[in-house]
Design an enzyme around this catalytic site. Structure first.
Site, PDB file in Angstrom:
ATOM      1  N   GLY A 256      37.057 -52.744 105.084  1.00  0.00           N
ATOM      2  CA  GLY A 256      38.215 -53.520 104.641  1.00  0.00           C
ATOM      3  C   GLY A 256      38.608 -54.584 105.651  1.00  0.00           C
ATOM      4  O   GLY A 256      38.846 -55.749 105.300  1.00  0.00           O
ATOM      5  N   ASP A 257      38.685 -54.194 106.914  1.00  0.00           N
ATOM      6  CA  ASP A 257      39.003 -55.155 107.977  1.00  0.00           C
ATOM      7  C   ASP A 257      37.938 -56.241 108.073  1.00  0.00           C
ATOM      8  O   ASP A 257      38.247 -57.427 108.251  1.00  0.00           O
ATOM      9  CB  ASP A 257      39.097 -54.432 109.321  1.00  0.00           C
ATOM     10  CG  ASP A 257      40.303 -53.530 109.413  1.00  0.00           C
ATOM     11  OD1 ASP A 257      41.414 -54.051 109.512  1.00  0.00           O
ATOM     12  OD2 ASP A 257      40.122 -52.302 109.390  1.00  0.00           O
ATOM     13  N   SER A 258      36.690 -55.834 107.967  1.00  0.00           N
ATOM     14  CA  SER A 258      35.597 -56.787 108.127  1.00  0.00           C
ATOM     15  C   SER A 258      35.543 -57.782 106.975  1.00  0.00           C
ATOM     16  O   SER A 258      35.275 -58.971 107.183  1.00  0.00           O
ATOM     17  CB  SER A 258      34.263 -56.037 108.247  1.00  0.00           C
ATOM     18  OG  SER A 258      34.282 -55.178 109.375  1.00  0.00           O
TER      19      SER A 258
END
Length: 414
Positions: A172-174
């Protein structure tokens, strides 16, 4: 490892990173890999927490060597007015500011987007947060796991008879970081065609292109990956569910196990490919079944087809299965561990690993830089820096002399 002169397609672009952990730092990492000068602001009290995440060497994460390669580390106490002033000066001089604090934090420090835009109209600020800068949830803490859940990814991940699972990386962050990079490049292009970089002057003498804010919400970056999820539900009332290793509605495309316990992905979902797959398996009956000639005919018989493929895999080792199916021009692949990657001819031919060394001489491999540009490829100039390694250098660039820097250090501002 020395700080080589900046090169690459983003040479000359200045980036200020105000963030920690994954989304913001990964976004600026990619810009640094392609030549941008990235100044990372860290707290003097330990720095970015990712320095202590996962496997460590001499107290610092191995992840750090990748996530912060080519960046300059500057320590600033952002709760101190003098620290905020330094950050403000760096922000006004930057082409791009990347931040991933909760909405409102930068405004509290006097380095919010509107504050900077009043002085530098060309300001580009990439803001990564859990829920974006607006809406009823904007002030809530947002982590990648929550974004993956709210954006739909977790719901469709795993087996139908079990609770949803997470992918084993911070996806998700990436994904949010990649959206941030794309947004930054589009904003930079717009700035340059509307007047370019700010000339540092105000009033009638000011010259600047049009900057903008790039608002990236983690849940929206995940949501953007969800293919036909919305129209399928809106038009047909279909809620996509978990399907294990299979690709829903596209048959056959699944994960199977060979006789030696290895896992193999076989994608025979193209109509001609399906026929070649069945013939390679010795299942001429399925290859020539008119109902199975197209995907819409295969979907109702998914269980039968997957069962037949697994029965065949039960008679094959991973090597024999790969050889037979590759010879039949069927898309197939072993599910790789990192151990497999490091010896794989394709990875090696594409030079997907870089050999480096820590300051003490200890060798370390890093993943190579992606994507591959033919004329201006990215490069690793140095590994993730020591905490505050570049503080004095950057402050001197702002006009601070050694005495002033020493006083700031004495006062715990840096």
């Amino acid at each position: 490892m020395t700080n080589k002169a900046s090169s690459g397609p983003l040479a000359g672009i200045k980036v200020l990173e105000l963030g920690t952990l994954i989304a913001g730092p990964f976004c600026s990492r990619m810009l640094a890999e392609f030549g941008a000068e990235v100044i990372k602001i860290e707290s003097p009290d330990g720095g970015d927490p990712i320095r202590q995440w996962r496997v460590l060497k001499d107290g610092t994460s191995l992840w750090w060597s990748v996530q912060s390669r080519n960046k300059k580390s500057v320590t600033l106490n952002m709760k101190e007015v003098r620290g905020q002033e330094i950050a403000r000066r760096l922000a006004l001089d930057a082409d791009i500011i990347i931040e991933n604090y909760r909405p409102g934090v930068l405004e509290k420090w006097g380095v919010g987007y509107e504050d900077l835009k009043k002085i530098n109209p060309a300001t580009i600020m990439v803001r990564l947060s859990g829920y974006g800068q607006t809406g009823p949830m904007k002030d809530l803490p947002g982590f990648g796991a929550i974004g993956e859940s709210m954006g739909g990814m977790r719901y469709v991940s795993g087996h139908p008879d079990r609770p949803p699972v997470r992918i084993g990386i911070s996806i998700g962050d990436s994904l949010a970081a990649l959206h941030g990079v794309i947004g930054a490049m589009m904003a930079l292009r717009h700035r340059d065609v509307t007047g370019g970089r700010w000339n540092g002057k105000t009033g009638e003498d000011s010259v600047a292109g049009q900057g903008q804010m790039v608002d990236v919400a983690l849940y929206e970056a995940v949501f953007n990956m969800m293919e036909s999820l919305v129209p399928e539900y809106d038009f047909a009332g279909v809620v996509r569910e978990r399907t294990g290793g299979a690709l829903p509605g596209i048959v056959p495309s699944n994960t199977y196990t060979t006789s030696d316990g290895e896992n193999i992905v076989i994608s025979g979902n193209g109509d001609a490919i399906f026929k070649r797959l069945m013939l390679a398996m010795g299942r001429d009956d399925l290859a020539n079944d008119p109902q199975l000639a197209r995907n819409d005919g295969r979907v109702p018989r998914t269980e039968e087809i997957d069962g037949a493929i697994q029965v065949w895999c039960d008679t094959q080792t991973i090597d024999s299965a790969l050889a037979i199916l590759k010879a039949a021009d069927v898309p197939v692949g072993k599910i790789y561990s990192v151990r497999d990657m490091l010896t794989d001819p394709q990875f090696l031919a594409r030079r997907m690993f870089e050999q480096h060394a820590f300051p003490d001489g200890t060798p370390i491999k890093l993943p190579a830089i992606t994507p591959k540009l033919s004329e201006t490829p990215g490069e690793t100039k140095w590994l993730g820096p020591a905490l505050g390694e570049h503080t004095a250098e950057v402050l001197r660039g702002l006009g601070y002399d050694d005495q002033h820097i020493a006083q700031l250090r004495h006062d715990h501002v840096i």
